[in-house]
Enzyme design. Sequence first.
Site, PDB file in Angstrom:
ATOM      1  CG  ASP A  14      52.372  48.982  34.405  1.00  0.00           C
ATOM      2  OD1 ASP A  14      52.646  47.891  34.616  1.00  0.00           O
ATOM      3  OD2 ASP A  14      51.634  49.447  33.869  1.00  0.00           O
ATOM      4  CB  SER A  15      54.366  46.617  31.212  1.00  0.00           C
ATOM      5  OG  SER A  15      52.874  46.465  31.419  1.00  0.00           O
ATOM      6  CE1 TYR A  46      57.486  44.716  30.196  1.00  0.00           C
ATOM      7  CE2 TYR A  46      57.680  44.623  32.224  1.00  0.00           C
ATOM      8  CZ  TYR A  46      58.251  45.272  31.218  1.00  0.00           C
ATOM      9  OH  TYR A  46      59.201  46.034  30.825  1.00  0.00           O
ATOM     10  N   GLY A  47      52.525  40.528  30.682  1.00  0.00           N
ATOM     11  CA  GLY A  47      51.633  39.264  31.262  1.00  0.00           C
ATOM     12  C   GLY A  47      51.990  37.987  30.487  1.00  0.00           C
ATOM     13  CB  CYS A  77      53.956  46.400  36.927  1.00  0.00           C
ATOM     14  SG  CYS A  77      53.741  45.047  35.820  1.00  0.00           S
ATOM     15  CG  ASN A  78      49.498  43.188  40.547  1.00  0.00           C
ATOM     16  OD1 ASN A  78      49.395  42.880  41.719  1.00  0.00           O
ATOM     17  ND2 ASN A  78      48.803  44.201  39.836  1.00  0.00           N
ATOM     18  CD  GLU A 156      49.533  50.011  27.533  1.00  0.00           C
ATOM     19  OE1 GLU A 156      50.241  50.710  26.857  1.00  0.00           O
ATOM     20  OE2 GLU A 156      49.448  49.952  28.824  1.00  0.00           O
ATOM     21  CB  CYS A 188      46.472  43.514  35.763  1.00  0.00           C
ATOM     22  SG  CYS A 188      47.145  44.199  34.439  1.00  0.00           S
ATOM     23  CB  THR A 189      48.761  48.522  37.735  1.00  0.00           C
ATOM     24  OG1 THR A 189      49.482  48.304  36.721  1.00  0.00           O
ATOM     25  CG2 THR A 189      49.234  48.065  38.934  1.00  0.00           C
ATOM     26  CG  HIS A 190      47.118  47.784  32.007  1.00  0.00           C
ATOM     27  ND1 HIS A 190      48.419  47.370  32.659  1.00  0.00           N
ATOM     28  CD2 HIS A 190      47.437  48.293  31.026  1.00  0.00           C
ATOM     29  CE1 HIS A 190      49.194  47.768  31.857  1.00  0.00           C
ATOM     30  NE2 HIS A 190      48.583  48.508  30.807  1.00  0.00           N
TER      31      HIS A 190
HETATM   32  N1  DGL Z   1      50.253  46.373  34.434  1.00  0.00           N
HETATM   33  C1  DGL Z   1      50.620  45.086  34.630  1.00  0.00           C
HETATM   34  C2  DGL Z   1      50.131  44.356  36.083  1.00  0.00           C
HETATM   35  O1  DGL Z   1      50.096  45.048  36.993  1.00  0.00           O
HETATM   36  C3  DGL Z   1      51.051  44.203  33.553  1.00  0.00           C
HETATM   37  C4  DGL Z   1      50.198  44.427  32.148  1.00  0.00           C
HETATM   38  C5  DGL Z   1      51.007  43.842  31.165  1.00  0.00           C
HETATM   39  O2  DGL Z   1      51.878  44.086  30.727  1.00  0.00           O
HETATM   40  O3  DGL Z   1      50.523  42.434  30.945  1.00  0.00           O
HETATM   41  O4  DGL Z   1      50.437  43.125  36.207  1.00  0.00           O
END
Ligand code: DGL
Length: 275
Positions: A14-15, A46-47, A77-78, A156, A188-190
Amino acid sequence: MLMPSPRGTIGIFDSGVGGLSVWREVVRLLPAEDIIYLADQAHVPYGPRPEEEVRRLTHRHVAWLVEQGVQLVVIACNTASAAALQSLREAWPQVPIVGMEPAVKPASQRTHTGHVGVLATPGTLQAERFHRLVERFANGVHVHTIAGEGLVAWVEMGRVEGPEVEAHLHKLLTPLIQAPIDHLVLGCTHFPFLASALQRVLGPGVHLVDPAPAVARQTQRVLLAHDLQANSTTPGAWHFVTTGPLAPFRRVVQRLVASQLTSSSHSIYFHSLRL
Ligand code: DGL
């Protein structure tokens, strides 16, 4: 570098720390596997990044996991899945790669109000893959999308509840509350780490849809189908690797998945590296 065992080693990428919401479901089902969790905290989030850049970063980090000898990769990570899943599978045809996408299908099948929400990153919501998903599965259901501005940065830092978090979520989610939605897809996995705050803001009538358990089941199926499972019942080693600074990473991992770490007899290692 990490010398994992020859079988049963899974790489989870993941990011940042969001993919731990997938990791905790994977370790529940597959406790004997060695697992390398890689967080690209040097580049999180990453978004908001262009798709091409997310693809390049994802390939670089998956290449590192494959060099470590992982047998299967989970893109937890989506955003990275939307940008790179197809090209990753072309680049490493010999490595099974499990990806993820927002759970629009189950939410659309279960809604009673005819309105569902998707909370995801801008990258996921803009991706061609997401538009195809909605076209295919919404079936007349109204899909309301919200880009979770600022939420990834909070997770984070391990900041997942409190009045400020709730006030921000309330502002962000007002259109969904008014719709009214009855399912919120955590795209989003966060975001599963914000589940308690989200539930308080949305009320008990809204069901949060977290795809992590389904991704873990798929990981288990793919591992067994390729006969890659660990051939031992002793607990596997857990490696947590960041491309950012080590101390805050260790702290936030220990906070977000505290119950899994404290109740386990696994060997646990933290590493920081530059890629
Ligand atoms: N956890 C990531 C996802 O599922 C992205 C979070 C990010 O880096 O913006 O999309």
